[in-house]
Design an enzyme around this catalytic site. Structure first.
Site: not given
Ligand code: PEP
Ligand code: MG
Length: 579
Positions: A191, A433, A457, A504
């Site tokens: 993140h 995910e 994820d 996403c």
């Molecule tokens: C993901 O896991 O691909 C996602 C978009 O969520 P995050 O990156 O916030 O875990």
């Molecule tokens: Mg995620």
């Protein structure tokens, strides 16, 4: 001059002096002193308090009331603590009675106080533990003779170097002065990396031992395109990089020119290109870059960077601000995804043994219903302002999804009772995910309006590779055949159930994956805002037929290396400047 290779996580070049941030996590061993040293150690404690008060008073004075009101309040609380005589006395008593060093007396006393705070159920009180640890660190720095590196009060362009940065720290950096980031730890989809990308700060992670070789004030080049960090570069390297930086900016400028043009393939297929955001003010950036809405709003960032949980009104205002940028365009608000590497202040000091497999995301919300309902209430209120959709993260089974929907219905009833208007037909989606969600997508699709593939994820859980651990980062790849098969299954199941499917995860921000994703049937892509022009350019340069061929070919391959090599070559032919 020293050249280090890491993982490029946020594009761009920066050349600046470094600021090295300590791990700041002191472990103070218990050391005994001679009875004759008692007076000296007690005096050291008094001096540390005086020094810390002096440092804080000066910092407090530099905060202006409008901008730094909250920070000023925090400083005031810390000062009150430091001026409390009984605290100092407790520590000097410990030195006298137990014959321990000043450092040990400070650390043991502060940690004991913090542990009382963390045990309290009330969130506001337990959050105060963070303040106690902060005061402890300030006192220890006085005792250990190190000044706290101060990222908050920079006055010149700086590259921040650290062993590890939390998403919260990164989000709090002053974008005017922090021009680059380099960390020993981390992976492409951690993140912290995602935040750096959103903020447009060039960053390289997984440099392993950079903090051991660099000194504060060294000149550093961060090459966020190639994942290179150069410490104390020579004149020739600096001028090469200045030239390269100009060329990179020219490419960005050229790509910005396609902002108004649609994301449409050469043979006429319209792709919807949306942006991923962490903060409402990024919505404007998505629009500027040519995005058509928000495909992922990571609302947990409302909880980070602050001392107390946001109120329902704080939630509402953040959503209203985001929707106001896009009026009639989709804004997908993801309910909070806390846990794993994103903690609120109160949770920071009670880590779980396996946080990515623990009380994370929707699981955390389902166990904290007051908090969850507060957020849902605010989202529903904002739903009348535009085309708001709700998305639940980290769903692992049907029951979890139904439970989340049930709570949403409950909140709708509350709103009915309060006569507050909301969109009764709001679209509800889930993130796919986890492998379990991907493998049961067909069942899940029957009771939901849309899926969004969270590949960050999905890759981590499918391959059992921690997305933020640099030691296994070479094993983390969305091009792995196992991951691609899951993605294909989810897309096919969404088509069969006739529900929308988007992606996403960061995979969709990487140019080499675009042809494959389009070939697998993805028509909606949500990515980090700075990458929108580049991805749009790729979409505008391909035909769906080419993409289908790429996907067909890839699905016959059995090795990650072969797949990533093939994808890279295919994309390089389309947009050579991007490589
Ligand atoms: C993901 O896991 O691909 C996602 C978009 O969520 P995050 O990156 O916030 O875990
Ligand atoms: Mg995620």
């Amino acid at each position: 001059m020293e050249i280090k290779k890491g993982i490029a996580v946020s594009p761009g070049i920066s050349i600046a002096k470094s600021l090295v941030i300590d791990a700041e996590d002191y472990r103070i061993p218990r050391r005994s002193i001679q009875p004759s040293q008692r007076m000296t150690e007690s005096q050291r404690i008094r001096n540390a308090f005086a020094g810390a008060i002096d440092e804080l008073t000066k910092l407090e004075a530099t905060q202006d009331q409008t901008e730094g009101g909250k920070i000023k309040d925090i400083f005031a609380v810390h000062l009150r603590f430091l001026r409390d005589r009984s605290l100092k006395k407790k520590m000097t008593d410990l030195v006298h009675s137990q014959l321990v060093t000043a450092e040990y007396a400070v650390s043991a006393t502060m940690r004991e106080i913090a542990s009382h705070f963390t045990k309290v159920k009330d969130a506001y009180i337990s959050e105060r533990a963070a303040d106690i640890y902060d005061i402890e660190r300030r006192l220890l720095k006085q005792l250990l003779g190190k000044k706290r590196e101060d990222v908050e009060h920079l006055t010149e362009k700086t590259v921040v170097v650290a062993r590890e940065l939390s998403p919260t720290q990164t989000a709090g950096f002053n974008r005017e002065f922090v021009k680059g980031l380099a960390t020993d730890a981390g992976g492409r989809t951690s993140h912290t990396a995602i935040v750096a990308r959103s903020l447009g700060i060039p960053a390289v992670v997984a440099l392993e031992d950079l903090t051991e070789t660099i000194r504060a004030g060294d000149t550093v080049i961060i090459d966020g395109n190639r994942g290179i960090v150069i410490v104390n570069p020579d004149e020739q390297t600096i001028s090469q990089y200045q030239k390269y930086s100009r060329e990179f900016l020219e490419l960005e400028y050229k790509l910005d020119a396609i902002r108004e043009k649609p994301a449409i393939t050469r043979d006429g297929t319209k792709i919807t290109l949306l942006g991923n955001i962490e903060f409402p003010d990024e919505a404007e950036l998505v629009l500027q870059k040519g995005g058509e809405g928000i495909g992922l709003y990571r609302t947990e960032f409302l909880y980070l960077n602050r001392e107390t949980d946001p109120t329902e009104q704080d939630h509402y205002e953040a959503y209203a601000e985001t929707v106001s940028v896009f009026h009639d365009r989709p804004v997908i608000i993801r309910t909070v995804d806390l846990g794993a590497d994103k903690y609120t202040q109160s949770k920071r000091f009670a880590p779980e043994p396996n946080p990515f497999l623990g009380l994370r995301s929707i699981r955390f919300c389902l166990q904290n219903l007051v908090m969850f309902k507060t957020q849902l209430h605010a989202i529903l209120r904002a739903s009348v302002l535009g085309q708001v959709k709700i998305m639940f993260p980290l769903i692992t089974n049907l029951q979890e999804m139904m439970q989340a929907k049930f709570i949403l219905r409950d909140v709708m009833e509350d709103l009915d009772e309060e006569s507050i208007p909301y969109n009764r037909d709001i679209e509800i989606g889930i993130m796919i995910e986890t492998p379990s969600a991907a493998l049961t997508a067909f069942t899940l699709a029957r009771d939901i309006d849309f899926f969004s593939l969270g590949t960050n994820d999905l890759v981590q859980y499918t391959l059992a590779v921690d997305r933020g651990n640099e030691q296994v980062s070479t094993l983390y790849s969305a091009a792995d055949p196992a991951v691609l098969r899951l993605i294909r299954t989810v897309i096919q199941d969404a088509y069969k159930a006739q529900i929308d499917i988007s992606i996403c995860g960061e995979m969709a921000s990487e140019p080499e994956y675009i042809m494959l994703l389009l070939g697998l049937g993805v028509k909606t892509i949500s990515i980090t805002p700075p990458m929108i022009p580049e991805i749009k350019q790729i979409i505008r340069s391909v035909t769906i037929e080419d993409c289908n061929n790429v996907a067909r070919k890839i699905l016959t391959m059995n090795s990650e290396r072969q797949i990533s090599g093939y994808l890279r070559n295919a994309a390089r032919k389309i947009l050579p400047e991007a490589f």
